[in-house]
Design an enzyme around this catalytic site. Structure first.
Site, PDB file in Angstrom:
ATOM      1  N   GLU A 329       0.852  -1.205   0.000  1.00  0.00           N
ATOM      2  CA  GLU A 329       0.000   0.000   0.000  1.00  0.00           C
ATOM      3  C   GLU A 329       0.882   1.248   0.000  1.00  0.00           C
ATOM      4  O   GLU A 329       0.670   2.186   0.771  1.00  0.00           O
ATOM      5  CB  GLU A 329      -0.928  -0.016   1.214  1.00  0.00           C
ATOM      6  CG  GLU A 329      -1.791  -1.265   1.297  1.00  0.00           C
ATOM      7  CD  GLU A 329      -2.657  -1.314   2.540  1.00  0.00           C
ATOM      8  OE1 GLU A 329      -3.814  -1.749   2.439  1.00  0.00           O
ATOM      9  OE2 GLU A 329      -2.175  -0.925   3.622  1.00  0.00           O
ATOM     10  N   CYS A 425     -10.356   0.632   8.022  1.00  0.00           N
ATOM     11  CA  CYS A 425      -9.801   1.916   8.447  1.00  0.00           C
ATOM     12  C   CYS A 425     -10.417   3.089   7.687  1.00  0.00           C
ATOM     13  O   CYS A 425     -10.589   4.175   8.251  1.00  0.00           O
ATOM     14  CB  CYS A 425      -8.288   1.916   8.276  1.00  0.00           C
ATOM     15  SG  CYS A 425      -7.732   1.370   6.648  1.00  0.00           S
TER      16      CYS A 425
END
Length: 636
Positions: A329, A425
């Site tokens: 990521e 998240c």
């Protein structure tokens, strides 16, 4: 010139664009996320978040009675019904943070619009959270449930300091909204434990996932307790020193330079390129900027500035997305910005907005608010569906649904938003940013009121009252009525996308802001030319040579197959095309190539037919079913 953001309690937003979005978060997103965190959304992945706090509360109760609760392994990132005992912790190691971000969003929402029912739900959850706190202040359900003896033994991977950071942010937000201290006191007890545990003559460690740094600064701001700021500084400056603490805690020898993923490869003052996990990076950089401000650390500010310039000039998608690869990521290398492989996590763009505000507080320059605007109106808003109940984790610039399903390299690219995520998240992160967007719009210092984002609002500044009426997102017009307490200046950002503008008053331009002298009640009007335009990117970005994006003001536009038919790569936009506005759409002249089934053939001009190309704001893509999408279009 430095500034300070204006707190939310002094801002009442009234904006034709943002009103609906903020109301959507209040009425739909926050209640929906409460259900998701409580595992009550049919068809969505389970959160386990509230369940974990209840389990941890039971452990704490047993300990108080002198009982010895069972111990379970702490050895993986995700705990599921298939790999752990049913009574053990479930979910990802950072699962606690989801409810903390939700509570932070609730605090901002209650500040904007008090809701007794919502507050009661939040208070019930706060009671559950506080019942799970150990007597020494420690509060992380993974270790409390599974193994209390292993607290702070794997800082690299298991996110205790990260969860603390979100606890502190949620607690500050809720205290500011309600004046109630229960969650804040829990956060302060944990902060005191962290200050007692980490430091020069203590554990010389730091978290693998940053955010504790900026959170400790928030606690310093609200309490004035200097050791919170000192510990934030320690966590920032200790990072990346050799031998690496992550090696020390694992009994390894440091050989070479690594831990780029955690931004711990070298001391932060020596870092000048954004690397590693993009969310972790911008959370760290935000904390660095906070520490640089309060500690007046010029070297740390220089590092922040170098990192900012690397992101803005070499690693930023036109949508305000950052982090170009699914592998970690993460950031990759300069100008590596693929469209159909883009990761561009929603949380990363949100963190970039955090970093931008803090950089502007260190020195007001329009490029910080320009980047924040780019992220806010594009990658951030794209992360949420129009009904507030589905979300994107990843924000690509090009989507082919068939490739998402059949190409393993693109499985992270979703053509439709998801109900929830096991790693959730992004949804509560969206809720907390949108609910607090006013804190990113305006600033002040001793003699100047700054308008960073043109969001309509009534603002109480220490300099006086400011009323902003805005149709900025529609026609680029803004009216600002200033009722000053004393002689002052009004500073208006000149957007970087603006080819021309009109201001009603004489001004002095500095660092992309127009400074206007105010002496008595004054009405200032501005109009920024936001006609649609073609935007190129550097030819160092290989994916976009011969292509351009369309923007109108702050908004990036895209094409979808629901409007333009399949095979969007066949469309070619005329370089001198005139754009016609049709509601939320833009219409332009172009061409469509006829498909060629021969895989290879001698070069010849393509067979084309004239067509109209219909473009849609990027942030609204994917709301009309599964279809192709593309931001960059071939141009002739």
């Amino acid at each position: 010139m430095t500034s300070k953001h204006i707190t939310l309690k002094n801002i009442k937003i009234d904006d034709p664009f943002w009103n609906g979005i903020i109301d959507l978060v209040r009425k739909e997103v926050i209640p929906y996320q409460y259900e998701a965190l409580s595992d009550c959304v049919n068809g969505a992945e389970k959160s386990y978040c509230i369940e974990n706090f209840k389990k941890a509360g039971a452990v704490v109760s047993a300990l108080k009675k002198g009982e010895t609760p069972p111990v379970y392994p702490v050895d993986k990132w995700q705990y599921t019904d298939d790999n752990c005992d049913e009574n053990a912790f479930h979910g990802w190691v950072f699962q606690d943070s989801d409810v903390y971000k939700w509570l932070e969003a609730v605090g901002y929402s209650l500040t904007n619009h008090f809701d007794a029912e919502l507050k009661n739900k939040a208070d019930e959850i706060i009671d559950i959270i506080c019942a799970a706190q150990l007597e020494n202040g420690y509060l992380d359900t993974l270790y409390i449930i599974n193994d209390r003896e292993k607290c702070f033994t794997n800082l690299r991977d298991f996110h205790e300091l990260y969860c603390f950071g979100h606890l502190a942010e949620g607690a500050v937000s809720y205290f500011n909204a309600t004046g109630e201290r229960k969650l804040l006191d829990a956060a302060l007890r944990f902060a005191d434990l962290i200050c007692d545990t980490f430091g020069e003559d203590k554990i010389r460690g730091y978290g693998g996932h940053e955010i504790a740094e900026l959170a400790l600064v928030k606690l310093y701001e609200i309490t004035g307790e200097k050791r919170y700021l000192d510990t934030a500084e320690f966590l920032v400056l200790e990072r990346g020193k050799k031998p690496y603490y992550f090696d020390v805690e694992q009994g390894k020898k440091t050989t070479g330079e690594y831990y780029h993923y955690n931004q711990a490869h070298r001391p932060v003052k020596q870092q000048d390129e954004a690397v590693g996990h993009a969310v972790r990076a911008v959370y760290l950089y935000s904390g660095m900027a906070d520490v640089a401000k309060y500690k007046n650390d010029a070297e740390l500010y220089t590092a922040c500035n170098n990192l900012w310039k690397n992101i803005e000039n070499k690693k930023l998608y036109i949508t305000g997305g950052i982090g170009s690869t699914v592998d970690g990521e993460a950031f990759t290398f300069d100008y590596d910005l693929p469209n159909d492989l883009a990761y561009s996590e929603t949380c990363a763009s949100i963190g970039l907005v955090f970093f931008a505000r803090r950089m502007a507080e260190l020195g007001v320059k329009s490029n910080y608010a320009d980047v924040a605007e780019r992220a806010l109106y594009n990658a951030v808003l794209a992360g949420m569906s129009e009904d507030g109940k589905r979300f994107f984790y990843v924000n690509p610039l090009e989507v082919n649904p068939e490739a998402s399903k059949r190409d393993s390299r693109k499985h992270h690219i979703k053509p439709v938003r998801q109900k929830w995520f096991a790693c959730a998240c992004c949804p509560p992160n969206l809720a907390r940013l949108i609910s607090s967007v006013g804190e990113y719009a305006y600033g002040e210092n001793d003699d100047t009121f700054f308008v960073h984002q043109y969001i309509g609002a009534d603002v109480k500044s220490k300099l006086g009252a400011v009323k902003i009426t805005s149709s900025y997102t529609d026609d680029g017009r803004v009216e600002i009525i200033v009722s000053p307490n004393k002689k002052m200046k009004l500073a208006l950002r000149i957007p970087s996308w603006c080819s021309g503008y009109e201001l009603s008053h004489n001004c002095e331009i500095s660092d992309g802001y127009a400074y206007i002298e105010i002496d008595g009640k004054t009405v200032v009007t501005a109009r920024f030319n936001n006609e649609p335009r073609l935007v190129k990117c550097s030819n160092r970005v290989r994916a976009n040579v011969g292509r351009a994006a369309v923007m109108k003001g702050a908004f990036v536009y895209c094409i979808e197959s629901v409007d333009n038919g399949e095979d969007l790569q066949m469309l070619v936009l005329n370089k001198d095309a005139k754009f016609e506005r049709q509601g939320e759409f833009l219409i332009a002249d172009g061409k469509r190539e006829k498909p060629c089934d021969s895989l290879y053939f001698d070069y010849s001009e393509a067979d084309v037919t004239p067509c109209k190309i219909k473009l849609h704001p990027y942030y609204r893509w994917g709301n009309r079913g599964e279809n192709e999408m593309c931001v960059y279009i071939r141009v002739e």
